[in-house]
Scaffold this motif. Structure first.
Motif, PDB file in Angstrom:
ATOM      1  N   THR A  64      39.270  44.526  31.345  1.00  0.00           N
ATOM      2  CA  THR A  64      38.285  44.809  30.135  1.00  0.00           C
ATOM      3  C   THR A  64      38.115  46.219  29.892  1.00  0.00           C
ATOM      4  OG1 THR A  64      36.753  44.756  32.205  1.00  0.00           O
ATOM      5  CG2 THR A  64      36.926  42.833  31.183  1.00  0.00           C
ATOM      6  N   ARG A  65      39.091  47.037  30.081  1.00  0.00           N
ATOM      7  CA  ARG A  65      39.259  48.354  29.677  1.00  0.00           C
ATOM      8  C   ARG A  65      39.108  48.327  28.020  1.00  0.00           C
ATOM      9  NH1 ARG A  65      39.857  50.983  33.545  1.00  0.00           N
ATOM     10  NH2 ARG A  65      40.074  52.826  32.686  1.00  0.00           N
ATOM     11  N   ASP A  98      35.650  38.798  39.262  1.00  0.00           N
ATOM     12  CA  ASP A  98      35.357  39.896  38.130  1.00  0.00           C
ATOM     13  C   ASP A  98      35.747  38.922  36.968  1.00  0.00           C
ATOM     14  OD1 ASP A  98      35.326  43.210  37.323  1.00  0.00           O
ATOM     15  OD2 ASP A  98      34.946  41.661  36.272  1.00  0.00           O
ATOM     16  N   ASN A 117      30.844  38.310  39.399  1.00  0.00           N
ATOM     17  CA  ASN A 117      30.858  39.659  39.053  1.00  0.00           C
ATOM     18  C   ASN A 117      31.115  39.495  37.403  1.00  0.00           C
ATOM     19  OD1 ASN A 117      30.582  42.476  38.232  1.00  0.00           O
ATOM     20  ND2 ASN A 117      32.605  42.774  38.961  1.00  0.00           N
ATOM     21  N   MET A 145      25.996  42.741  34.262  1.00  0.00           N
ATOM     22  CA  MET A 145      26.166  44.060  33.928  1.00  0.00           C
ATOM     23  C   MET A 145      25.862  44.251  32.220  1.00  0.00           C
ATOM     24  SD  MET A 145      29.981  46.116  33.799  1.00  0.00           S
ATOM     25  CE  MET A 145      30.313  45.765  32.252  1.00  0.00           C
ATOM     26  N   ASP A 191      23.864  46.065  37.004  1.00  0.00           N
ATOM     27  CA  ASP A 191      24.835  46.779  36.964  1.00  0.00           C
ATOM     28  C   ASP A 191      24.999  47.779  35.157  1.00  0.00           C
ATOM     29  OD1 ASP A 191      28.419  47.270  37.619  1.00  0.00           O
ATOM     30  OD2 ASP A 191      27.129  48.472  36.234  1.00  0.00           O
ATOM     31  N   PHE A 196      31.190  50.886  29.187  1.00  0.00           N
ATOM     32  CA  PHE A 196      31.320  49.822  28.435  1.00  0.00           C
ATOM     33  C   PHE A 196      30.217  49.964  27.276  1.00  0.00           C
ATOM     34  CE2 PHE A 196      33.934  46.657  30.953  1.00  0.00           C
ATOM     35  CZ  PHE A 196      33.854  47.157  32.181  1.00  0.00           C
ATOM     36  N   GLY A 223      29.983  51.084  38.814  1.00  0.00           N
ATOM     37  CA  GLY A 223      31.602  51.407  38.798  1.00  0.00           C
ATOM     38  C   GLY A 223      31.886  52.307  37.840  1.00  0.00           C
ATOM     39  N   LYS A 227      36.995  56.218  35.864  1.00  0.00           N
ATOM     40  CA  LYS A 227      36.735  56.041  34.225  1.00  0.00           C
ATOM     41  C   LYS A 227      36.910  57.257  33.497  1.00  0.00           C
ATOM     42  CE  LYS A 227      34.634  51.563  34.917  1.00  0.00           C
ATOM     43  NZ  LYS A 227      33.160  50.770  34.712  1.00  0.00           N
ATOM     44  N   ARG A 261      31.440  50.406  43.472  1.00  0.00           N
ATOM     45  CA  ARG A 261      32.660  49.629  43.077  1.00  0.00           C
ATOM     46  C   ARG A 261      33.751  50.875  43.049  1.00  0.00           C
ATOM     47  NH1 ARG A 261      35.444  48.297  38.548  1.00  0.00           N
ATOM     48  NH2 ARG A 261      36.648  46.323  38.600  1.00  0.00           N
TER      49      ARG A 261
HETATM   50  N1  LIG Z   1      30.122  45.239  38.003  1.00  0.00           N
HETATM   51  C1  LIG Z   1      31.059  45.760  37.285  1.00  0.00           C
HETATM   52  N2  LIG Z   1      32.427  45.110  37.004  1.00  0.00           N
HETATM   53  C2  LIG Z   1      33.375  46.071  36.541  1.00  0.00           C
HETATM   54  N3  LIG Z   1      34.529  45.643  36.126  1.00  0.00           N
HETATM   55  C3  LIG Z   1      35.283  46.940  35.662  1.00  0.00           C
HETATM   56  S1  LIG Z   1      36.813  46.937  34.859  1.00  0.00           S
HETATM   57  C4  LIG Z   1      36.914  48.581  34.226  1.00  0.00           C
HETATM   58  C5  LIG Z   1      37.333  49.555  35.217  1.00  0.00           C
HETATM   59  O1  LIG Z   1      37.240  49.507  36.586  1.00  0.00           O
HETATM   60  O2  LIG Z   1      37.904  50.576  34.752  1.00  0.00           O
HETATM   61  N4  LIG Z   1      34.421  47.758  35.582  1.00  0.00           N
HETATM   62  C6  LIG Z   1      33.045  47.344  36.289  1.00  0.00           C
HETATM   63  C7  LIG Z   1      31.816  48.001  36.539  1.00  0.00           C
HETATM   64  O3  LIG Z   1      31.767  49.256  35.894  1.00  0.00           O
HETATM   65  N5  LIG Z   1      30.954  47.221  37.025  1.00  0.00           N
END
Ligand SMILES: Nc1nc2[nH]c(SCC(=O)O)nc2c(=O)[nH]1
Length: 282
Positions: A64-65, A98, A117, A145, A191, A196, A223, A227, A261
C-alpha cells in the motif's frame, strides 16, 4: 487508555510499548518468489523477530505504498494464508493480517490471525461485517487506520485545514460507525496512518500530537519505519534509515503508544528498554 486487550486467546498487557514486526510477503521481497522459499524465508524472518521480542507479526500481501497497484484476491490469499498458518502453528506471537479485503480477513482469522490490520479502516465492501464476525466469534480485534485518498493518489497533494483535528474527527466518526454496526469498543485499535495522504509536515504534526489520540481510550498503533517522513528529511535511502527509525520509535514510546510497527525489531526493543528505564526512575 486500554492497558489490557485480548487478541484471540492471548492477553496483552500494555505496561510497555509492544513491537509489531513487519513481515513483507509481496513477491518482490523474495529472491525466486517460489512457494517453498516464500514460506520458509518468511518463517525464518518471523522467528528472528519473535526471538528479538516482537509481540506481533504483521503479514501483508498487498503493498500500500504510494502508487502501489491493486492485488487480486486469490493472489493476496496465496501470499498470506500459508504464512499466517505456519506462524500460528510454530511461534508464540499474535499474527496480524494487513489487508483491506473481507475474504482475506475471514480466511486469515480462520487460519489463526489474532488481529486485523486494515489501512482502509474497514471501508471496503464486507470488511466491517468480517471484522465484527472475527471479533464476536474469535475475539480478534481490528486496527482502524486513517488514510486520505487511495494509495494510487494519496501523496499527490495531501491537504488539510488542520491535520491533527481532521484525523481526530475521522476517528470520532469511524469508531462510532463501527460500534453502531456491532463492533465492540474493546475490539478496536486506531492508527493515524503516517505517510498515507500526508506531507512531511503533516506527519510531524501528528507525531507531535500523538497524546491527543488517548481520548479514544483504545490502543494506539503507529508505523513510521523506513517511511519517507524519515527518508526525505534525512535524505537517506530506504535501507539507510535505521537511526531515523529508532528516533521516531523512541518518540512514539515516550508518547505512550501501545504498538510500534517496525522492520528493525532488535534495535527498537533496545530503544523501548531505555524509555522504560527512564520512565521507571523518579
Ligand atoms: N496499521 C498500519 N499498517 C500499515 N501498513 C503499512 S504498509 C506501508 C509501509 O510499511 O511502508 N503501513 C502501516 C501503518 O503505518 N500502520
Amino acid at each position: 487508555r486500554k492497558h489490557m486487550i485480548k487478541f484471540r486467546h492471548r492477553e496483552i498487557k500494555f505496561d510497555t510499548p509492544k513491537v509489531m514486526g513487519i513481515l513483507n510477503v509481496t513477491p518482490d521481497s523474495f529472491s525466486d518468489g517460489g512457494h517453498f522459499s516464500t514460506v520458509d524465508t518468511a518463517m525464518r524472518q518471523a522467528e528472528l523477530m519473535v526471538n528479538a521480542g516482537a509481540a506481533f507479526i504483521d503479514v501483508g500481501g498487498e503493498s500500500t505504498r504510494p502508487g502501489a497497484v491493486a492485488v487480486a484476491l486469490q493472489e493476496e490469499l496465496d501470499r498470506v494464508i500459508p504464512i499466517i498458518e505456519s506462524i500460528g502453528k510454530q511461534l508464540d506471537v499474535v499474527v496480524s493480517v494487513d489487508t483491506s479485503k473481507a475474504q482475506v480477513m475471514t480466511q486469515a482469522v480462520e487460519s489463526g490471525a489474532g488481529l486485523i490490520n486494515d489501512v482502509r479502516a474497514l471501508r471496503n465492501e464486507g470488511a466491517l461485517n468480517a471484522a465484527i464476525h472475527a471479533a464476536n466469534h474469535f475475539n480478534v480485534p481490528s486496527c482502524l487506520m486513517h488514510m486520505q485518498g487511495k494509495p494510487q493518489n494519496m501523496q499527490y497533494k495531501p491537504h488539510y485545514v488542520g491535520v491533527v483535528e481532521e484525523v481526530l474527527s475521522f476517528f470520532e466518526r469511524r469508531i462510532q460507525e463501527c460500534t453502531d454496526a456491532g463492533l465492540n469498543y474493546q475490539h478496536i485499535l486506531i492508527d493515524p496512518g503516517f505517510g498515507f495522504g500526508k506531507t512531511l509536515d503533516h506527519n510531524y504534526q501528528i507525531l507531535k500530537n500523538l497524546q491527543k489520540f488517548n481520548k479514544f481510550e483504545v490502543p494506539l498503533l503507529v508505523g513510521m519505519s523506513r517511511k519517507s517522513m524519515i527518508g526525505n528529511l534525512l535524505q537517506r535511502d530506504v535501507n539507510q534509515r535505521l537511526a531515523g527509525n529508532i528516533a521516531t520509535a523512541t518518540i512514539a514510546a515516550l508518547a505512550g503508544v501501545e504498538i510500534i510497527r517496525v522492520h528493525d525489531v532488535d534495535e527498537t526493543m533496545d530503544a523501548i528498554k531505555i524509555v522504560n528505564k527512564l520512565q521507571s526512575v523518579e
